[in-house]
Design an enzyme around this catalytic site. Structure first.
Site, PDB file in Angstrom:
ATOM      1  N   ASP A 292       0.787  -1.169   0.063  1.00 52.74           N
ATOM      2  CA  ASP A 292       0.139   0.080   0.040  1.00 52.74           C
ATOM      3  C   ASP A 292       0.996   1.425   0.040  1.00 52.74           C
ATOM      4  O   ASP A 292       0.291   2.286   0.280  1.00 52.74           O
ATOM      5  CB  ASP A 292      -0.943   0.020   1.295  1.00 52.74           C
ATOM      6  CG  ASP A 292      -0.121   0.071   2.558  1.00 52.74           C
ATOM      7  OD1 ASP A 292       1.094   0.053   2.301  1.00 52.74           O
ATOM      8  OD2 ASP A 292      -0.926   0.281   3.636  1.00 52.74           O
TER       9      ASP A 292
ATOM     10  N   ARG B 227      10.353  26.605  -1.639  1.00 52.98           N
ATOM     11  CA  ARG B 227       9.857  27.723  -2.205  1.00 52.98           C
ATOM     12  C   ARG B 227       8.553  28.355  -1.563  1.00 52.98           C
ATOM     13  O   ARG B 227       8.068  29.274  -1.741  1.00 52.98           O
ATOM     14  CB  ARG B 227       9.593  27.452  -3.832  1.00 52.98           C
ATOM     15  CG  ARG B 227      10.566  27.211  -4.461  1.00 52.98           C
ATOM     16  CD  ARG B 227      10.504  26.790  -6.010  1.00 52.98           C
ATOM     17  NE  ARG B 227      10.296  25.278  -6.114  1.00 52.98           N
ATOM     18  CZ  ARG B 227       9.860  24.619  -7.247  1.00 52.98           C
ATOM     19  NH1 ARG B 227       9.851  25.071  -8.315  1.00 52.98           N
ATOM     20  NH2 ARG B 227       9.924  23.224  -7.026  1.00 52.98           N
TER      21      ARG B 227
ATOM     22  N   ASP C 151      16.053  37.234 -12.188  1.00 52.95           N
ATOM     23  CA  ASP C 151      14.831  38.113 -11.456  1.00 52.95           C
ATOM     24  C   ASP C 151      15.561  38.906 -10.323  1.00 52.95           C
ATOM     25  O   ASP C 151      16.766  38.753 -10.032  1.00 52.95           O
ATOM     26  CB  ASP C 151      13.842  37.549 -10.991  1.00 52.95           C
ATOM     27  CG  ASP C 151      14.407  36.129  -9.927  1.00 52.95           C
ATOM     28  OD1 ASP C 151      15.223  36.333  -8.954  1.00 52.95           O
ATOM     29  OD2 ASP C 151      13.673  35.040  -9.936  1.00 52.95           O
TER      30      ASP C 151
ATOM     31  N   LYS D 193      11.526  40.093 -14.439  1.00 52.24           N
ATOM     32  CA  LYS D 193      10.340  39.390 -15.257  1.00 52.24           C
ATOM     33  C   LYS D 193       8.896  39.875 -14.343  1.00 52.24           C
ATOM     34  O   LYS D 193       9.001  40.122 -12.968  1.00 52.24           O
ATOM     35  CB  LYS D 193      10.566  37.970 -14.964  1.00 52.24           C
ATOM     36  CG  LYS D 193      10.846  37.339 -13.718  1.00 52.24           C
ATOM     37  CD  LYS D 193      10.901  35.955 -13.574  1.00 52.24           C
ATOM     38  CE  LYS D 193      11.202  35.460 -12.005  1.00 52.24           C
ATOM     39  NZ  LYS D 193      11.800  33.845 -12.213  1.00 52.24           N
TER      40      LYS D 193
ATOM     41  N   ASP E  19      20.991  30.982 -11.024  1.00 53.38           N
ATOM     42  CA  ASP E  19      19.938  30.682 -10.243  1.00 53.38           C
ATOM     43  C   ASP E  19      19.871  29.456  -9.466  1.00 53.38           C
ATOM     44  O   ASP E  19      20.965  28.625  -9.637  1.00 53.38           O
ATOM     45  CB  ASP E  19      18.634  30.391 -11.144  1.00 53.38           C
ATOM     46  CG  ASP E  19      17.454  31.086 -10.348  1.00 53.38           C
ATOM     47  OD1 ASP E  19      17.561  31.412  -9.085  1.00 53.38           O
ATOM     48  OD2 ASP E  19      16.401  31.320 -10.988  1.00 53.38           O
TER      49      ASP E  19
ATOM     50  N   ASP F  77      12.966  24.438 -12.728  1.00 47.52           N
ATOM     51  CA  ASP F  77      11.864  23.335 -12.688  1.00 47.52           C
ATOM     52  C   ASP F  77      11.291  23.139 -14.100  1.00 47.52           C
ATOM     53  O   ASP F  77      11.925  22.130 -14.762  1.00 47.52           O
ATOM     54  CB  ASP F  77      10.612  24.196 -11.939  1.00 47.52           C
ATOM     55  CG  ASP F  77       9.774  23.129 -11.436  1.00 47.52           C
ATOM     56  OD1 ASP F  77       9.528  21.951 -12.208  1.00 47.52           O
ATOM     57  OD2 ASP F  77       8.783  23.122 -10.377  1.00 47.52           O
TER      58      ASP F  77
ATOM     59  N   ALA G 205      11.803  25.112 -16.645  1.00 50.96           N
ATOM     60  CA  ALA G 205      12.569  25.719 -17.611  1.00 50.96           C
ATOM     61  C   ALA G 205      12.152  26.922 -18.407  1.00 50.96           C
ATOM     62  O   ALA G 205      12.697  27.416 -19.351  1.00 50.96           O
ATOM     63  CB  ALA G 205      13.562  24.782 -18.135  1.00 50.96           C
ATOM     64  N   GLY G 206      10.836  27.219 -18.193  1.00 49.42           N
ATOM     65  CA  GLY G 206      10.158  28.335 -19.205  1.00 49.42           C
ATOM     66  C   GLY G 206      10.705  29.541 -18.992  1.00 49.42           C
ATOM     67  O   GLY G 206      11.126  30.240 -20.004  1.00 49.42           O
ATOM     68  N   THR G 207      10.901  29.995 -17.550  1.00 48.28           N
ATOM     69  CA  THR G 207      11.542  31.270 -17.418  1.00 48.28           C
ATOM     70  C   THR G 207      12.890  31.336 -18.038  1.00 48.28           C
ATOM     71  O   THR G 207      13.370  32.372 -18.620  1.00 48.28           O
ATOM     72  CB  THR G 207      11.358  31.634 -15.937  1.00 48.28           C
ATOM     73  OG1 THR G 207      10.350  31.617 -15.405  1.00 48.28           O
ATOM     74  CG2 THR G 207      11.924  33.072 -15.541  1.00 48.28           C
TER      75      THR G 207
END
Length: 354
Positions: free
Chosen positions: A61, A120, A196, A219, A245, A249, A251-253
């Site tokens: 389980d 975070r 940022d 940003k 940085d 996560d 990687a978009g930014t």
């Protein structure tokens, strides 16, 4: 409540046996890193150091079960377990291993958490939201952890969430070694970029270490995971930009920042990120971006896609963690590892000449 505090203080004040050796135990989150740390410690100690034999398994389980096969009474124990994806499973493993060691009369328990999950969520950004990083700190302390060793906490104030010693190592000295090695022929062209405003202190530290100027990508977020617009503060024309940085996560930014820097005249864009979470489409985004390279550490065990990506490179943290563990065990300074002069010999062979 008073008795609980006294009980915890008594664990912290328990004297270490004079002849004991540091003992490692590894969860399932990043076994290759635990093995590498043990190997480095073996080199330093001139004797075989290996994670102790233990079962860290799951019932049908998915309940976690831990059994330690070796005697740990009076031992100085170090649990190596990042709380990365799956964060809840790996955190629970860490808590249960701690409980097993505490009930087996270990003298001191140090949680070595290369990647500290939930970091975070370090403040109440909105009404009716949790401070999950503080909750995790409470859980670790109540489980019986006497000390925490981690790398590049997302927010420095998290150290204050604990009422036990927290040693926060920094990737910047290792990144400085790597940059001086790989960019030695064009150091004058480098510019360090903070992605940022909140990461300026981290970027400034690395910029000072390598003697490079600093710029910022400002940003504006509409909602988590999305970036509405970006503005470059500083002149990046003709520069080789290095984005710094602590976490990557999705990687978009990161990829959008690289694109914006290129549009503002940067000749090349590279990124140095401590924790490569790289979830969802992150690896594909990095491979298809204008970035020449993404350098991460092995604080989180890299998956097959990360290892096979041609523009992602992994810097080992085992030499630094092994030395930090030995310094804690010896009762010597951990902050000495913040300097390139100290780390250079530890990383000898990887970055010769520095």
């Amino acid at each position: 409540m008073l008795s609980e505090v006294q009980s915890h203080e008594s664990r912290q004040d328990t004297p270490m046996p004079a002849m004991t050796e540091p003992k490692l135990i590894a969860g399932n989150a990043n076994r290759p890193l635990a093995t590498a740390i043990a190997r480095r410690m073996s080199m330093h100690r001139g004797m075989n150091v290996a994670p102790i034999e233990a079962r860290v398994e799951r019932f049908n389980d998915q309940e976690i079960f831990v059994e330690v096969y070796e005697n740990v009474r009076g031992e100085d124990m170090f649990i190596i377990q990042p709380t990365s994806n799956p964060a809840n499973d790996n955190l629970m493993e860490l808590l249960i291993m701690t409980d097993a060691l505490r009930r087996s009369s270990a003298a001191r328990i140090t949680a070595v958490i290369p990647y500290f999950g939930y970091a975070r969520q370090d403040r109440r950004a909105k009404a009716r939201t949790p401070i999950s990083a503080k909750l995790v700190a409470n859980l670790l302390t109540e489980a019986g952890v006497d000390r925490v060793l981690t790398l590049d906490l997302h927010a420095a104030q998290i150290q204050g969430f604990f009422d036990i010693p927290v040693d926060n190592l920094y990737a910047a000295p290792v990144f400085a070694l790597d940059i001086k090695h790989h960019f030695r022929d064009r150091m004058s062209d480098l510019m360090v970029i903070s992605p940022d405003v909140g990461g300026v202190a981290r970027a400034r530290e690395l910029a000072q270490r390598i003697g490079a100027p600093l710029a910022i990508v400002d940003k504006r977020r509409e909602k988590p995971g999305e970036v509405a617009e970006m503005t470059v503060i500083g002149d990046v024309t003709g520069k080789t930009c290095i984005i710094v940085d602590d976490i990557c996560d999705t990687a978009g930014t990161l990829c959008k920042a690289a694109q914006v820097l290129t549009e503002h005249g940067a000749t090349e864009v590279h990124a140095y990120i401590t924790h490569g979470v790289l979830s969802g489409p992150a690896v594909e985004r990095v491979q298809n971006s204008v970035m020449k390279s993404l350098v991460i550490t092995d604080s989180i065990e890299p998956g097959a896609k990360v290892k096979s990506a041609t523009n992602i490179r992994i810097v080992p943290t085992a030499p630094m963690f092994a030395q930090a563990i030995l310094n804690i065990w010896n009762g010597t300074s951990v902050s000495s590892l913040f300097e390139v002069g100290t780390l250079g010999p530890i990383y000898e062979g990887l970055y010769s000449g520095f």
